[in-house]
Design an enzyme around this catalytic site. Structure first.
Site: not given
Length: 670
Positions: A273, A331, A354, A394, A396
């Site tokens: 990356c 990342h 990206d 974001n 969980d």
């Protein structure tokens, strides 16, 4: 009277490139300019130009597309269309300067300039030369305009940077040379547009679409990886890098881009990356689009779109390779600054792009541009790829303890993913926390490495006692608390596994098991230490997954606390004796020093690089006993004034570790 002919034309490279802030960018097109700003060239005719007898036209060609522009005496022109005019009102001498106005929305590319003359003697043409046209963040009418000069300097003209890795609680830096001023790089970036799938499918549409940085950035995002085109880099996360270069060994974009061009656009092996992002940053800055490299710590890859990442541990604390979803410790992507007229103007500014091939967008492996503001506001329907990026920052995390496929207990962490998002600060080597631009209520760097969990009858806290350093012991404690009024017998299982930033951990390299007695409401602290010999095989950039599971023997209640962390490496120092008097085109000497703080001998290859300072990388063989130091002189000659970076890396022979260091250098004009 003789027919009018051109004897000589001069593109006035020095004057134009200073005005357009393209000094140092080299191209076979010779002249490099930015759209929305005039440039001029000088013409010498064989006789005075007579407007009543001679009709002079300037043809601006982009491949098979062209504009014919009458050259007039009027300076009144619009930034929205091509125009050309004589700089002098009188042409009696036969020598004149012609000013050319490029529209602020002209397509990026390599253009040909021709003078066309229609006279009684017949048509006549003269090739003035080529010029490369870039976006212009200094021009208010350009869609990449940035009003702040310090941002333009950092995000367009700066040719070095720091890419941040490690963990949010222990940030590691990786110096990176963007190399946009190195010979041939601009031409390679222009060629990248020419060999794209979009250009091959419809060359005319591609040229016309290059007026828009949204389109350009989307093309480049696909071209940096080679998953479905003749892109630059082949990704490899297998730990087997046979036939190519380990991604951690790259130190800049120039070598990668040159290799890609020299092999007739065969993919360069290998990238991960930060390499994809570093190369894309180079290309976008070359094309004039303000760009910065961004690191997202604890980055989620949510394959099913439910915004929940599941992790599984055994009852002895070993992390299991289960589930399609994953969390990368970090990342790296880029942000580009541009207007989004396609979104009505409310989402101008930084856009996520990206180039790491993860998911397809519009049929190709690419991602973005996605407005950062739209990610924060959860505008999932906006182009491009906002749901995927939103999940990266974001989601969980549900952590489950399992036995024979059955979940014994689980806990949910809502703050881990996207715990820190940062980029290099303007004019500084410190990371800038930009988490709050992606998420409401976020924006502070996490504190010391501590993980705690609580259940009905027990709580456990895992704490690193000091920042782990490569070569030293890993010291940590596990605090177990009985929350009830009855005594408990508790089993403690502690497990350490090595892992790459994007992989599930491998088998445990260290473990400990204890049985402890707890009085009612009592807490006990268990101290642990992992010696260097147990983790000496960790590779460059690898991390440690440390987990403690505490189980109530009577109730079988289990609770887990875990921590993933990286180990800091020793640092190479670079020293320059007379740092305030470094001048362009004058040889200087840097002293590269390193002391072996390991308890055993080390040997390896020291590599020193510096864009604009060294013509090529410099290599030295190094062998040091424990406690021994090296001091190696490196001669360098700065090419241009400005802030540059000299950086060194030591790749050890008997270890996968790489030791790094850098120094920024301010070069004065000669």
């Amino acid at each position: 009277m003789d027919a009018l002919r051109v004897q000589y034309a001069n593109l006035e490279l020095v004057e134009n490139q200073q005005l357009h802030k393209t000094e140092g960018l080299s191209s076979t097109a010779a002249l490099v300019v930015r759209r929305g700003l005039p440039f001029k060239f000088t013409v010498v005719f064989n006789r005075p130009y007579r407007p009543n007898r001679d009709a002079l036209i300037l043809r601006v060609e982009l491949d098979r597309l062209y504009n014919d522009i009458p050259i007039t005496y009027s300076k009144d022109s619009s930034q929205s269309q091509w125009a050309a005019y004589f700089q002098q009102s009188s042409l009696d001498s036969g020598k004149t300067s012609v000013c050319v106005n490029c529209p602020a929305n002209a397509p990026v590319g390599v253009y040909q300039l021709q003078l066309l003359l229609m006279s009684s003697a017949g048509p006549y043409s003269f090739k003035v030369g080529q010029f490369a046209l870039l976006c212009n963040p200094w021009c208010p009418a350009d869609s990449v305009y940035v009003p702040d000069e310090s941002q333009r300097e950092e995000y367009v003209r700066n040719d070095f940077g720091l890419l941040y890795q490690g963990t949010a609680k222990n940030i590691n830096f990786r110096p990176w040379s963007f190399d946009q001023y190195e010979r041939g790089i601009l031409d390679i970036c222009m060629m990248m547009l020419q060999v794209s799938n979009e250009h091959k499918a419809n060359w005319r549409s591609d040229y016309l679409s290059r007026a828009d940085p949204v389109y350009i950035s989307r093309v480049i995002s696909a071209m940096i990886n080679s998953s479905d085109d003749c892109g630059v880099l082949l990704g490899n996360w297998s730990e087997d890098y046979t036939g190519g270069v380990h991604p951690s060994e790259w130190s800049g974009s120039g070598e990668i881009l040159r290799q890609w061009a020299q092999t007739r656009f065969s993919p360069v092996k290998y990238g991960q990356c930060w390499v994809f992002a570093g190369v894309m940053c180079t290309v976008m800055r070359v094309l004039g689009i303000p760009t910065r490299v961004v690191t997202n710590y604890d980055s989620a890859h949510d394959t099913n779109g439910n915004l929940v990442i599941e992790e599984f541990y055994t009852e002895t604390g070993e992390k299991l390779p289960r589930g399609q979803d994953s969390i990368w410790n970090f990342h790296v992507w880029v942000e580009c600054w541009m207007k989004r007229a396609d979104l009505g103007g409310s989402f101008d500014g930084w856009q996520v792009l990206d180039p790491t091939p993860q998911e397809r967008s519009g049929g190709m492996y690419r991602c973005g541009p996605a407005p950062v503001k739209a990610i924060r506001e959860r505008r999932m329907g906006m182009p491009f790829d906002i749901p995927f990026i939103y999940a990266e920052v974001n989601a969980d995390v549900r952590v489950c303890i399992v036995r024979q496929g059955q979940v014994l207990s689980y806990s949910t962490d809502t703050g881990r993913v996207g715990s820190l998002i940062c980029t290099k600060s303007i004019g500084s080597n410190r990371p800038q926390d930009i988490t709050s631009t992606y998420k409401y209520g976020k924006g502070s760097t996490p504190a010391v490495a501590t993980s705690s969990r609580s259940a009905e009858g027990l709580s456990v806290m895992l704490t690193l006692l000091k920042a782990p350093v490569m070569g030293g012991s890993i010291s940590f404690s596990v605090t177990v608390t009985n929350k009830e009024n009855t005594p408990k017998t508790v089993r403690e299982h502690v497990n350490a596994q090595a892992k790459s930033y994007n992989h599930t951990p491998s088998d445990a390299f260290w473990e400990a098991h204890n049985t402890i007695q707890l009085a009612p409401n009592e807490s006990k602290v268990l101290q642990h230490q992992i010696s260097y010999s147990r983790y000496a095989g960790l590779g460059d950039g690898q991390l440690v997954n440390l987990a403690a599971v505490v189980m109530d023997v009577a109730t079988q209640e289990s609770i887990l606390a875990s921590e993933e962390f990286n180990l800091s490496s020793p640092v190479i120092n670079i020293r320059i004796a007379d740092e305030v008097s470094i001048v362009a085109q004058r040889q200087q000497v840097a002293m590269v020093t390193f002391s072996n703080s390991f308890s055993e001998p080390v040997s390896g290859v020291l590599t020193v690089v510096g864009a604009g300072l060294l013509d090529d990388k410099v290599l030295f063989n190094v062998a040091l006993q424990p406690g021994e130091s090296m001091e190696i002189p490196v001669n360098f000659t700065p090419k241009l004034a400005g802030v540059k970076m000299l950086h060194a890396s030591l790749k050890l022979n008997d270890s996968a570790a790489v030791i790094r260091g850098f120094r920024t250098i301010t070069v004065q004009s000669a």
